[in-house]
Design a protein around this motif. Structure first.
Motif, short mmCIF file in Angstrom:
data_model
loop_
_atom_site.label_atom_id
_atom_site.label_comp_id
_atom_site.label_asym_id
_atom_site.label_seq_id
_atom_site.Cartn_x
_atom_site.Cartn_y
_atom_site.Cartn_z
N PRO A 163 0.53 -1.23 0.31
CA PRO A 163 0.24 0.17 -0.23
C PRO A 163 1.11 1.10 -0.10
N GLY A 164 0.23 2.29 -0.22
CA GLY A 164 1.33 3.31 -0.56
C GLY A 164 1.25 4.11 0.32
N ARG A 165 1.18 4.17 1.73
CA ARG A 165 1.49 4.72 3.72
C ARG A 165 2.60 5.48 3.48
N GLY A 166 3.22 4.25 3.10
CA GLY A 166 4.64 3.75 3.31
C GLY A 166 5.21 5.48 1.92
N LEU A 167 4.56 4.93 0.84
CA LEU A 167 5.12 6.77 0.48
C LEU A 167 5.34 7.85 0.50
N VAL A 168 4.18 8.43 1.44
CA VAL A 168 3.74 9.30 2.28
C VAL A 168 4.46 9.93 2.96
N VAL A 169 4.38 8.88 3.46
CA VAL A 169 5.87 9.14 4.99
C VAL A 169 7.20 9.76 4.68
N HIS A 170 7.78 8.36 3.82
CA HIS A 170 9.21 9.11 2.69
C HIS A 170 9.08 10.33 2.61
N THR A 171 8.44 9.94 1.65
CA THR A 171 8.00 11.79 0.92
C THR A 171 8.61 13.06 2.24
N VAL A 172 7.72 13.26 3.22
CA VAL A 172 7.49 14.02 4.38
C VAL A 172 9.09 14.47 5.03
N VAL A 173 9.44 12.59 4.64
CA VAL A 173 11.09 12.54 5.87
C VAL A 173 11.81 12.95 4.65
N ALA A 174 11.92 12.57 3.51
CA ALA A 174 13.24 13.63 2.31
C ALA A 174 12.65 14.51 2.06
N PHE A 175 11.75 15.45 2.57
CA PHE A 175 11.37 16.53 2.57
C PHE A 175 12.58 17.59 3.60
N LEU A 176 12.30 16.75 4.87
CA LEU A 176 12.98 17.82 6.12
C LEU A 176 14.38 17.48 6.12
N CYS A 177 14.50 15.69 5.74
CA CYS A 177 15.66 15.43 5.46
C CYS A 177 16.61 16.60 5.18
N VAL A 178 15.51 16.87 3.53
CA VAL A 178 16.74 17.89 2.65
C VAL A 178 16.99 19.15 3.22
N THR A 179 15.90 19.57 3.52
CA THR A 179 15.74 21.24 3.90
C THR A 179 16.45 20.98 5.21
N VAL A 180 16.48 20.39 5.99
CA VAL A 180 16.88 20.43 7.10
C VAL A 180 18.94 21.01 7.14
N SER A 181 19.53 19.19 6.05
CA SER A 181 20.80 19.41 5.69
C SER A 181 21.08 20.35 5.63
N MET A 182 20.45 20.92 4.16
CA MET A 182 20.31 22.70 3.29
C MET A 182 20.80 23.92 4.35
N SER A 183 19.71 24.31 5.39
CA SER A 183 19.88 24.98 5.71
C SER A 183 21.45 24.88 6.74
N LEU A 184 21.48 23.23 7.59
CA LEU A 184 22.78 23.39 8.02
C LEU A 184 24.15 23.51 7.58
N TYR A 185 23.87 23.12 6.57
CA TYR A 185 25.63 23.13 5.77
C TYR A 185 25.32 24.49 5.54
N LEU A 186 24.24 25.54 4.96
CA LEU A 186 24.74 27.25 4.25
C LEU A 186 25.40 27.83 5.52
N SER A 187 24.08 27.07 6.91
CA SER A 187 25.10 28.00 8.04
C SER A 187 26.20 27.72 8.57
N VAL A 188 26.57 26.56 7.65
CA VAL A 188 27.72 26.54 8.32
C VAL A 188 29.01 27.84 7.74
N VAL A 189 28.70 26.91 6.06
CA VAL A 189 29.44 28.19 5.03
C VAL A 189 28.98 29.83 5.78
N ILE A 190 28.15 30.30 5.64
CA ILE A 190 27.79 31.65 6.21
C ILE A 190 28.04 31.97 7.26
#
Length: 195
Positions: A163-190
């Motif tokens: 069933p597709g329920r795992g796909l929704v959770v995966h997408t949300v977690v992937a989005f949060l991981c990308v957003t947080v990691s990019m934010s942390l990376y840019l914070s360190v660079v700045i």
């Protein structure tokens, strides 16, 4: 004893991943050069932004299949950024789903790894269909005592095996991981650019 094609594929993939990581480390080298007076101090932030974009695009693309493709009953072969790779569908070790985001929307790649360590990111429907049949066969064989591959819930859902329920959770977690990691990376660079 010669080096096998699978070992060469794994080595090329590791070299490609190492280069992608080196791109992500460029701002730190730029900062060290700025501290030594070799380059202007203002270079760290632009280099960091370009490195982040390059790493975000390059890392997932390293193992993605590109034409020409060769689909056989027991293997999938495709060209990647690091050369041709052939995955043995009779010896699947793991399957996972990688989700990235762009202006066009959500982009999904099913990454399959065989027992030799060769990885291939499947992006075409035909390749995913071959993999789906191979996973079904492996699960049937696992019922007879053979070890089955590790397949993530999101990959199972994307392949149509769960069933597709795992796909929704995966997408949300992937989005949060990308957003947080990019934010942390840019914070360190700045932070480095301001020192």
């Amino acid at each position: 004893m010669g080096v096998t094609a699978a070992a060469r594929s794994v080595l090329r993939a590791r070299v490609g991943s190492g280069l992608a990581v080196a791109v992500l480390l460029l701002p730190f080298g730029s900062w060290a050069l700025a501290r030594a007076g070799v380059v202007a101090e203002a270079t760290t932030i632009p280099v960091g932004v370009l490195a982040m974009i390059g790493g975000y695009v390059l890392l997932p693309a390293l193992s993605e299949e590109r034409s020409p493709y060769r689909h056989a009953r027991r293997s999938l072969t495709a060209r990647t950024l690091t050369g041709h790779r052939t995955v043995d569908l009779d010896r699947i070790a793991a399957v996972r789903l990688v989700t990235t985001f762009s202006q066009a929307g959500v982009y999904r790649t099913v990454v399959v790894r065989d027992a030799d360590g060769v990885r291939l990111g499947l992006t075409t429907g035909r390749s995913r269909e071959h993999l789906r049949r191979a996973v079904e066969n492996a699960e049937r064989n696992a019922g007879r005592g053979a070890p089955g591959p590790r397949v993530s819930r999101a990959a199972m859902a994307h392949l149509g095996l769960a069933p597709g329920r795992g796909l929704v959770v995966h997408t949300v977690v992937a989005f949060l991981c990308v957003t947080v990691s990019m934010s942390l990376y840019l914070s360190v660079v700045i932070w480095l650019g301001g020192r």
